[in-house]
Scaffold this motif. Structure first.
Motif, PDB file in Angstrom:
ATOM      1  N   ASN A  13      -9.317  -4.184   1.537  1.00  0.00           N
ATOM      2  CA  ASN A  13      -9.153  -2.891   2.292  1.00  0.00           C
ATOM      3  C   ASN A  13      -9.883  -2.039   1.546  1.00  0.00           C
ATOM      4  O   ASN A  13      -9.681  -0.696   1.574  1.00  0.00           O
ATOM      5  N   LYS A  14     -10.746  -2.288   0.561  1.00  0.00           N
ATOM      6  CA  LYS A  14     -11.727  -1.352  -0.371  1.00  0.00           C
ATOM      7  C   LYS A  14     -12.919  -1.079   0.222  1.00  0.00           C
ATOM      8  O   LYS A  14     -13.425  -1.595   1.157  1.00  0.00           O
ATOM      9  N   GLY A 135       4.445   0.706  -4.368  1.00  0.00           N
ATOM     10  CA  GLY A 135       4.429   0.843  -5.952  1.00  0.00           C
ATOM     11  C   GLY A 135       3.721  -0.068  -6.723  1.00  0.00           C
ATOM     12  O   GLY A 135       3.533   0.123  -8.179  1.00  0.00           O
ATOM     13  N   THR A 136       3.085  -1.033  -6.088  1.00  0.00           N
ATOM     14  CA  THR A 136       2.231  -1.977  -6.851  1.00  0.00           C
ATOM     15  C   THR A 136       0.810  -2.302  -6.597  1.00  0.00           C
ATOM     16  O   THR A 136      -0.123  -2.712  -7.129  1.00  0.00           O
ATOM     17  N   GLY A 137       0.254  -1.304  -5.475  1.00  0.00           N
ATOM     18  CA  GLY A 137      -1.207  -1.197  -5.431  1.00  0.00           C
ATOM     19  C   GLY A 137      -1.922  -0.544  -6.275  1.00  0.00           C
ATOM     20  O   GLY A 137      -1.159   0.235  -6.912  1.00  0.00           O
ATOM     21  N   SER A 138      -3.201  -0.475  -6.078  1.00  0.00           N
ATOM     22  CA  SER A 138      -4.020   0.214  -6.804  1.00  0.00           C
ATOM     23  C   SER A 138      -3.758   1.787  -7.127  1.00  0.00           C
ATOM     24  O   SER A 138      -3.728   2.430  -7.994  1.00  0.00           O
ATOM     25  N   VAL A 139      -3.423   2.339  -5.730  1.00  0.00           N
ATOM     26  CA  VAL A 139      -3.135   3.699  -5.886  1.00  0.00           C
ATOM     27  C   VAL A 139      -1.508   3.814  -6.125  1.00  0.00           C
ATOM     28  O   VAL A 139      -1.265   4.869  -6.784  1.00  0.00           O
ATOM     29  N   CYS A 156       7.920  -2.387  -2.431  1.00  0.00           N
ATOM     30  CA  CYS A 156       7.085  -3.591  -2.807  1.00  0.00           C
ATOM     31  C   CYS A 156       7.534  -4.849  -2.024  1.00  0.00           C
ATOM     32  O   CYS A 156       8.503  -4.999  -1.689  1.00  0.00           O
ATOM     33  N   ILE A 163       6.105  -8.701  -8.746  1.00  0.00           N
ATOM     34  CA  ILE A 163       5.606  -7.651  -8.049  1.00  0.00           C
ATOM     35  C   ILE A 163       6.688  -6.404  -8.397  1.00  0.00           C
ATOM     36  O   ILE A 163       5.841  -5.185  -8.897  1.00  0.00           O
ATOM     37  N   SER A 178       9.432  -3.713   0.902  1.00  0.00           N
ATOM     38  CA  SER A 178       8.580  -3.137   1.969  1.00  0.00           C
ATOM     39  C   SER A 178       8.349  -4.017   3.059  1.00  0.00           C
ATOM     40  O   SER A 178       7.657  -3.346   4.160  1.00  0.00           O
ATOM     41  N   SER A 203       1.134   4.804   0.036  1.00  0.00           N
ATOM     42  CA  SER A 203      -0.217   4.271  -0.313  1.00  0.00           C
ATOM     43  C   SER A 203      -0.631   3.031  -0.024  1.00  0.00           C
ATOM     44  O   SER A 203      -1.480   2.534  -0.443  1.00  0.00           O
ATOM     45  N   ALA A 205      -0.855   2.489   3.728  1.00  0.00           N
ATOM     46  CA  ALA A 205      -1.286   2.710   5.096  1.00  0.00           C
ATOM     47  C   ALA A 205      -0.490   2.114   6.186  1.00  0.00           C
ATOM     48  O   ALA A 205      -0.984   1.953   7.314  1.00  0.00           O
ATOM     49  N   VAL A 229      -2.120   7.800   2.388  1.00  0.00           N
ATOM     50  CA  VAL A 229      -3.803   7.262   2.102  1.00  0.00           C
ATOM     51  C   VAL A 229      -4.767   6.863   3.434  1.00  0.00           C
ATOM     52  O   VAL A 229      -5.523   6.861   3.590  1.00  0.00           O
ATOM     53  N   TRP A 232      -7.430   7.975   8.778  1.00  0.00           N
ATOM     54  CA  TRP A 232      -7.875   7.296   9.970  1.00  0.00           C
ATOM     55  C   TRP A 232      -7.186   7.393  11.016  1.00  0.00           C
ATOM     56  O   TRP A 232      -7.668   7.319  12.400  1.00  0.00           O
ATOM     57  N   ALA A 246      -5.115  11.833   1.845  1.00  0.00           N
ATOM     58  CA  ALA A 246      -6.003  11.899   1.061  1.00  0.00           C
ATOM     59  C   ALA A 246      -7.351  11.726   1.562  1.00  0.00           C
ATOM     60  O   ALA A 246      -7.439  10.877   2.630  1.00  0.00           O
ATOM     61  N   LEU A 248     -10.731  10.890  -0.350  1.00  0.00           N
ATOM     62  CA  LEU A 248     -11.564  10.517  -1.111  1.00  0.00           C
ATOM     63  C   LEU A 248     -12.930  10.543  -0.876  1.00  0.00           C
ATOM     64  O   LEU A 248     -13.782  10.726  -1.765  1.00  0.00           O
TER      65      LEU A 248
HETATM   66  N1  NAP Z   1      -7.798   8.032   2.444  1.00  0.00           N
HETATM   67  C1  NAP Z   1      -8.127   7.915   0.770  1.00  0.00           C
HETATM   68  O1  NAP Z   1      -8.900   8.909   0.311  1.00  0.00           O
HETATM   69  C2  NAP Z   1      -8.083   6.504   0.248  1.00  0.00           C
HETATM   70  C3  NAP Z   1      -8.504   6.283  -1.058  1.00  0.00           C
HETATM   71  C4  NAP Z   1      -8.267   5.051  -1.543  1.00  0.00           C
HETATM   72  C5  NAP Z   1      -7.823   4.219  -0.792  1.00  0.00           C
HETATM   73  N2  NAP Z   1      -7.074   4.183   0.403  1.00  0.00           N
HETATM   74  C6  NAP Z   1      -6.541   3.158   1.375  1.00  0.00           C
HETATM   75  O2  NAP Z   1      -5.309   2.920   0.741  1.00  0.00           O
HETATM   76  C7  NAP Z   1      -4.785   1.595   1.030  1.00  0.00           C
HETATM   77  C8  NAP Z   1      -4.346   1.323  -0.388  1.00  0.00           C
HETATM   78  O3  NAP Z   1      -5.522   1.130  -1.220  1.00  0.00           O
HETATM   79  P1  NAP Z   1      -5.196   0.112  -2.576  1.00  0.00           P
HETATM   80  O4  NAP Z   1      -6.363   0.440  -3.529  1.00  0.00           O
HETATM   81  O5  NAP Z   1      -4.132   0.872  -3.389  1.00  0.00           O
HETATM   82  O6  NAP Z   1      -4.765  -1.232  -2.172  1.00  0.00           O
HETATM   83  P2  NAP Z   1      -4.039  -2.441  -2.709  1.00  0.00           P
HETATM   84  O7  NAP Z   1      -4.244  -2.299  -4.334  1.00  0.00           O
HETATM   85  O8  NAP Z   1      -4.506  -3.847  -2.155  1.00  0.00           O
HETATM   86  O9  NAP Z   1      -2.664  -2.341  -2.394  1.00  0.00           O
HETATM   87  C9  NAP Z   1      -2.282  -2.395  -1.230  1.00  0.00           C
HETATM   88  C10 NAP Z   1      -0.621  -1.983  -1.120  1.00  0.00           C
HETATM   89  O10 NAP Z   1      -0.225  -2.218   0.183  1.00  0.00           O
HETATM   90  C11 NAP Z   1       0.901  -2.660   0.335  1.00  0.00           C
HETATM   91  N3  NAP Z   1       0.905  -3.931   1.652  1.00  0.00           N
HETATM   92  C12 NAP Z   1       0.114  -4.577   2.121  1.00  0.00           C
HETATM   93  N4  NAP Z   1       0.563  -5.043   2.798  1.00  0.00           N
HETATM   94  C13 NAP Z   1       1.603  -4.455   3.488  1.00  0.00           C
HETATM   95  C14 NAP Z   1       2.729  -4.469   4.727  1.00  0.00           C
HETATM   96  N5  NAP Z   1       2.386  -5.277   5.471  1.00  0.00           N
HETATM   97  N6  NAP Z   1       3.511  -3.534   4.570  1.00  0.00           N
HETATM   98  C15 NAP Z   1       3.801  -2.801   3.682  1.00  0.00           C
HETATM   99  N7  NAP Z   1       2.910  -2.685   2.590  1.00  0.00           N
HETATM  100  C16 NAP Z   1       2.040  -3.566   2.474  1.00  0.00           C
HETATM  101  C17 NAP Z   1       0.820  -3.759  -0.998  1.00  0.00           C
HETATM  102  O11 NAP Z   1       2.140  -4.160  -1.223  1.00  0.00           O
HETATM  103  P3  NAP Z   1       2.404  -5.598  -2.155  1.00  0.00           P
HETATM  104  O12 NAP Z   1       1.412  -5.460  -3.235  1.00  0.00           O
HETATM  105  O13 NAP Z   1       3.927  -5.293  -2.724  1.00  0.00           O
HETATM  106  O14 NAP Z   1       2.455  -6.750  -1.263  1.00  0.00           O
HETATM  107  C18 NAP Z   1       0.101  -2.650  -1.964  1.00  0.00           C
HETATM  108  O15 NAP Z   1       1.140  -1.948  -2.319  1.00  0.00           O
HETATM  109  C19 NAP Z   1      -5.942   1.127   1.445  1.00  0.00           C
HETATM  110  O16 NAP Z   1      -5.702   1.052   2.941  1.00  0.00           O
HETATM  111  C20 NAP Z   1      -7.351   1.762   1.241  1.00  0.00           C
HETATM  112  O17 NAP Z   1      -8.148   1.683   2.349  1.00  0.00           O
HETATM  113  C21 NAP Z   1      -7.359   5.389   1.026  1.00  0.00           C
END
Ligand code: NAP
Length: 321
Positions: A13-14, A135-139, A156, A163, A178, A203, A205, A229, A232, A246, A248
């Motif tokens: 997703n990055k 609550g476990t993702g990078s954001v 989560c 996790i 989640s 956080s 999407a 986040v 789109w 957001a 960014l």
């Molecule tokens: N708009 C902006 O300015 C901006 C900036 C940065 C990032 N983003 C977007 O933000 C999103 C998260 O980024 P990140 O860097 O934090 O990603 P990440 O570290 O990969 O974290 C993804 C998060 O989504 C959760 N997740 C994954 N699949 C899911 C599902 N089917 N149902 C519910 N939750 C689910 C994960 O939960 P578990 O770990 O518990 O599975 C985790 O908390 C991405 O889509 C990224 O493109 C947007």
């Protein structure tokens, strides 16, 4: 101008894989990509007030502008939106912070109107919940809401006990599944918070429907906020809820109004983030370090992520300090 010391490579997703595979968020061809990084300042312009040669810096490079992007040996740093490394953080840790903390800041300080203390201390506890989807993702790991004194309920994945532990180590006092149905997640939110929340941030999407329904059917607040986040998708948020997305990707795009606003907000928060990261109220996220050093390590790290071989962010060293 800075020279590269470390780069974070992250999941599908990055921005980097998105840029590489789709061309989105790229403004110049041929494109140099990259976002999270750490570097050493090697020269400064006449108007620089904060940085000096030899300073270690880190942050999220503005996307899609070749002169700022970190997948190259030297690149420009806009000193107002980069962080200066504090001694308590390793270079590897600093590589993991930029995108996550800035996006969490946009959602929670910009959208939810929370305020971090200026002296790096945690605010006194409030009797009010905030719901964080993911609550476990990078954001989601950046514990800004917890440091602002809120009781954090985080969602989560149920797949691993560890996790939920990550969310708790980052300030969540309760978690819920989640991957449950919308009804199950709403029931958990209502039961745990008793309706005592006005703010919900997604956080992941994946959580728009849950945010709207939770605020409409579970929250007892009069003023309600949702932050996402997802910048789109089309949202149709009821007028009773304040919506914030957001953005960014617009950092340092000073030829557009949104870019000016995002850049101004982030520049205002950077000193506070530096203070909280130095005192340890806000901590770096989990990562693993790639074997080796140099650009081949970056290429291998991207390959490993795309092949599903890495469970955490990968930090790659591109040269010796
Ligand atoms: N708009 C902006 O300015 C901006 C900036 C940065 C990032 N983003 C977007 O933000 C999103 C998260 O980024 P990140 O860097 O934090 O990603 P990440 O570290 O990969 O974290 C993804 C998060 O989504 C959760 N997740 C994954 N699949 C899911 C599902 N089917 N149902 C519910 N939750 C689910 C994960 O939960 P578990 O770990 O518990 O599975 C985790 O908390 C991405 O889509 C990224 O493109 C947007």
């Amino acid at each position: 101008m800075a020279t590269q010391t470390g780069i974070t490579i992250d999941g599908p997703n990055k921005p980097e894989p998105l840029q590489q595979h789709s061309g989105l968020l790229i403004n110049e061809w041929p494109a140099i990509i990259g976002s999270d990084c750490a570097a050493v300042v090697i020269a400064v312009g006449p108007d620089c007030q904060k940085l000096s040669p030899g300073d270690y810096v880190y942050g999220c490079a503005p996307l899609g502008q070749n002169r700022f992007t970190p997948f190259q040996e030297t690149f420009l740093v806009e000193e107002k939106v980069f962080l200066k490394k504090s001694p308590n953080l390793s270079i590897e840790e600093t590589c993991t912070i930029g995108v996550g903390i800035l996006t969490a800041g946009l959602c929670l300080l910009g959208g939810a109107e929370l305020e971090l203390s200026e002296d790096g201390t945690k605010a006194p506890a409030k009797d009010e919940w905030i719901v964080v989807l993911g609550g476990t993702g990078s954001v989601g790991q950046f514990a800004i809401a917890h440091v602002c004194g809120y009781k954090v309920l985080a969602s989560c994945s149920p797949s691993k006990e560890s996790i939920a532990q990550v969310a708790k180590e980052n300030g969540a006092i309760a978690t819920f599944n989640s991957r449950g149905s919308v009804e199950e997640q709403l029931a958990d939110i209502k039961k745990i918070t008793g309706g005592n929340f006005a703010r919900i941030v997604d956080s992941t999407a994946y959580g728009y429907e849950i945010m709207v329904k939770a605020l409409e059917t579970c929250s007892t607040a009069t003023t309600k906020y949702l932050m996402s986040v997802d910048d789109w998708s089309e949202f149709k948020t009821p007028p009773t809820i304040k919506e914030y997305r957001a953005e960014l990707g617009h950092l340092c795009r000073l030829d557009e109004a949104l870019g000016i606003e995002v850049t101004k907000d982030i520049a205002r928060w950077i000193p506070t983030f530096e203070t909280h990261l130095a005192t340890g109220t806000i901590k770096p996220t989990q990562y693993q370090v790639a074997d080796g050093m140099g650009w081949e390590t970056v290429i291998q790290g991207i390959q490993d992520l795309e092949d599903g071989k890495a469970l955490k962010k990968i930090v790659a060293r591109v040269q010796k300090e």
